[in-house]
Design an enzyme around this catalytic site. Structure first.
Site, short mmCIF file in Angstrom:
data_model
loop_
_atom_site.label_atom_id
_atom_site.label_comp_id
_atom_site.label_asym_id
_atom_site.label_seq_id
_atom_site.Cartn_x
_atom_site.Cartn_y
_atom_site.Cartn_z
N LYS A 1 0.90 -1.22 -0.47
CA LYS A 1 0.21 -0.44 -0.56
C LYS A 1 0.56 1.69 -0.31
CE LYS A 1 -4.52 -2.05 0.88
NZ LYS A 1 -3.32 -3.46 0.81
C1 LIG Z 1 -4.81 -4.84 1.11
C2 LIG Z 1 -3.34 -6.12 0.90
C3 LIG Z 1 -3.85 -7.37 0.00
C4 LIG Z 1 -5.65 -6.87 -0.93
O1 LIG Z 1 -4.79 -5.76 -1.39
P1 LIG Z 1 -5.67 -5.33 -2.53
O2 LIG Z 1 -5.90 -4.61 -3.68
O3 LIG Z 1 -7.01 -5.28 -1.47
O4 LIG Z 1 -7.09 -6.78 -3.67
C5 LIG Z 1 -3.05 -8.17 -0.05
N1 LIG Z 1 -1.86 -8.37 0.88
C6 LIG Z 1 -1.88 -7.24 1.65
C7 LIG Z 1 -0.98 -7.71 2.93
C8 LIG Z 1 -2.99 -5.71 1.46
O5 LIG Z 1 -2.36 -5.29 2.55
#
Ligand SMILES: *Cc1c(COP(=O)(O)O)cnc(C)c1O
Length: 465
Positions: free
Chosen positions: A112
């Site tokens: 993120k």
């Molecule tokens: C947010 C997240 C996901 C999923 O990602 P999306 O974009 O919501 O599909 C997978 N793994 C981790 C560690 C995350 O923080």
């Protein structure tokens, strides 16, 4: 470049407007009216460039006149300066044809940060120019919240409120949200699950008076700018492994479908991606949809991969929009069915289109733990549970298509989920030195009912202007 809503009923916006707006007023998500294509020799020219320069070249066609070139390069440079790895998104080889793309070297140890750090820079630049203030409200299954807080803490012109499901995030995730000391940061522990938090967020956006009163902005993965920032590492990794001359496939641990949809955008831009493989935990609504053609909710069960404990997968709407030939009215109809009946049927045509790009697979709790253990034992890598789900599904897919290189996205650092990793391997992964004192820092958060009016009242009261 103009941005349109997936439900066809909101005004067209520029990149900057779409970024500052988040969710469209018709409830839809903003997408570019056309996805620009890069010629193969442009893509080949990314070989050997820095992450930042590739980021500039990939994103530049999408941002219109939001930032001039020098300014945009500067924002990108600042966004990734705090990453703990020079490559930003390094590749690790698991075996002959299976690679891991490490996306956890940012300040909060999950992918993120790639989008959020850049959004933090772009918001600040845009707000400074317009003199506006905004109230950012986010819903998080754990990692978005800390990434947003880290990106916006202490920034002028912004208050940031993060709603997380009380008791359903890991201790590390919670502490990353509750220990920052900046006065503009507000962690809200909501009595509900992630889907409740996300539903309240969407209701706030639909409440026009509230939205205008607090200048609501969203940095959830519904925000187009986040998807865009994530397109970049599909290019850097694929080019490092031979694109555009050789195709690659990606396996993506998926919840809200933002990260994998960025892969679809990369493919539409001309990156030769063979398959985009959706990997889910036991909350497998996306895998079930790909198998059955019916998207149907049945309740979320907590897992050891909490960032994927999601049943209303917001960005899947973007995929549906393309699968329906950009027919906003058709998508609006499906979303109405979802609201009213808890599901919808995807037409045969749309399923054929989805199946042309996406495969899917699922790892239950036992398979996730077993993969964490096996990856340490046979590949000497300690991985987080989300990444393990990707590896499990990626291995299964790679066995079916051994001639295509598979890149699995490692979405978080194992130290973010130490309990699950320790249970599977006996090893408790240590936090990187820069956050080693996380468990000594005091926490600050507010427990709030899962109720729109209450949440809106808290936000009105706590924001600094
Ligand atoms: C947010 C997240 C996901 C999923 O990602 P999306 O974009 O919501 O599909 C997978 N793994 C981790 C560690 C995350 O923080």
């Amino acid at each position: 470049m103009r941005y349109i809503s997936t439900r066809g009923g909101a005004p067209e916006l520029s990149f900057e407007e779409a970024m500052m707006t988040g969710l469209a007023r018709d409830g839809g998500l903003y997408v570019p009216a056309e996805i620009p294509r890069l010629a193969p020799d442009e893509i080949a020219g990314f070989a050997g460039l820095s992450y930042e320069e590739t980021a500039f070249r990939v994103m530049r066609p999408f941002i219109g006149d939001a930032f001039d070139d020098a300014n945009f390069r500067d924002l990108i440079a600042r966004a990734y300066a705090s990453f703990g790895h020079d490559a930003r998104a390094p590749l690790k080889q698991l075996d002959k044809t299976h690679f891991l793309l490490e996306l956890f070297h940012g300040p909060t140890l999950a992918f993120k940060d790639f989008a959020m750090q850049l959004i933090g820079q772009m918001f600040e630049a845009s707000l400074a120019r317009s003199g506006r203030r905004v109230t950012i409200v986010g819903a998080t299954s754990g990692d978005t919240g800390s990434a947003a807080i880290e990106a916006f803490a202490g920034r002028e012109r912004v208050d940031v409120f993060i709603m997380y499901p009380d008791g359903r995030v890991s201790d590390v995730q919670r502490r990353q949200m509750t220990t920052p000391t900046a006065a503009n940061v507000h962690a809200l522990a909501v009595a509900g699950d992630f889907d409740d938090c996300q539903a309240r967020l969407k209701e706030m956006f639909a409440d026009g008076d509230f939205r205008d009163e607090v200048s609501l902005a969203a940095v959830n993965s519904i925000n187009w700018a986040r998807v865009l920032a994530q397109v970049v590492y599909y290019f850097t990794s694929a080019v490092a492994l031979g694109a555009p001359h050789r195709p690659v496939s990606f396996c993506v641990p998926t919840g809200n479908f933002g990260d994998i949809f960025a892969g679809f955008v990369a493919k539409e831009m001309g990156l030769p991606i063979d398959r985009l493989v959706i990997a889910t935990n036991h909350n497998d609504i996306l895998d079930r949809t790909m198998r059955s053609g019916a998207y149907r909710k049945r309740g979320v069960t907590p897992s050891i991969s909490p960032s994927m404990d999601i049943e209303v997968s917001s960005n899947f709407e973007r995929a549906l929009f393309w699968a329906h030939g950009k027919d906003g009215a058709a998508v609006a109809g499906l979303m109405k069915d979802l609201r009213e009946t808890g599901g919808f049927a995807v037409s045969d045509n749309a399923m054929t289109d989805l199946a042309a790009h996406y495969d899917s697979g699922m790892a239950d709790e036992a398979a996730t733990s077993a993969t964490i253990a096996a990856t340490l034992k046979t590949r000497a890598e300690l991985v987080c549970p989300h990444t393990a789900i990707g590896i499990h599904v990626g291995d299964a897919h790679a066995a079916k298509a051994p001639e295509v290189t598979m890149i699995t996205l490692a979405t978080a650092h194992p130290a973010k989920f130490p309990d699950a990793v320790e249970a599977a391997t006996g090893i408790r992964p240590p936090l990187p030195p820069r956050m080693a004192d996380l468990f000594e820092r005091p926490e600050r958060f507010e427990q709030v009912e899962n109720d729109l009016a209450t949440l809106e009242a808290v936000i009105r009261e706590r924001r600094s202007v």
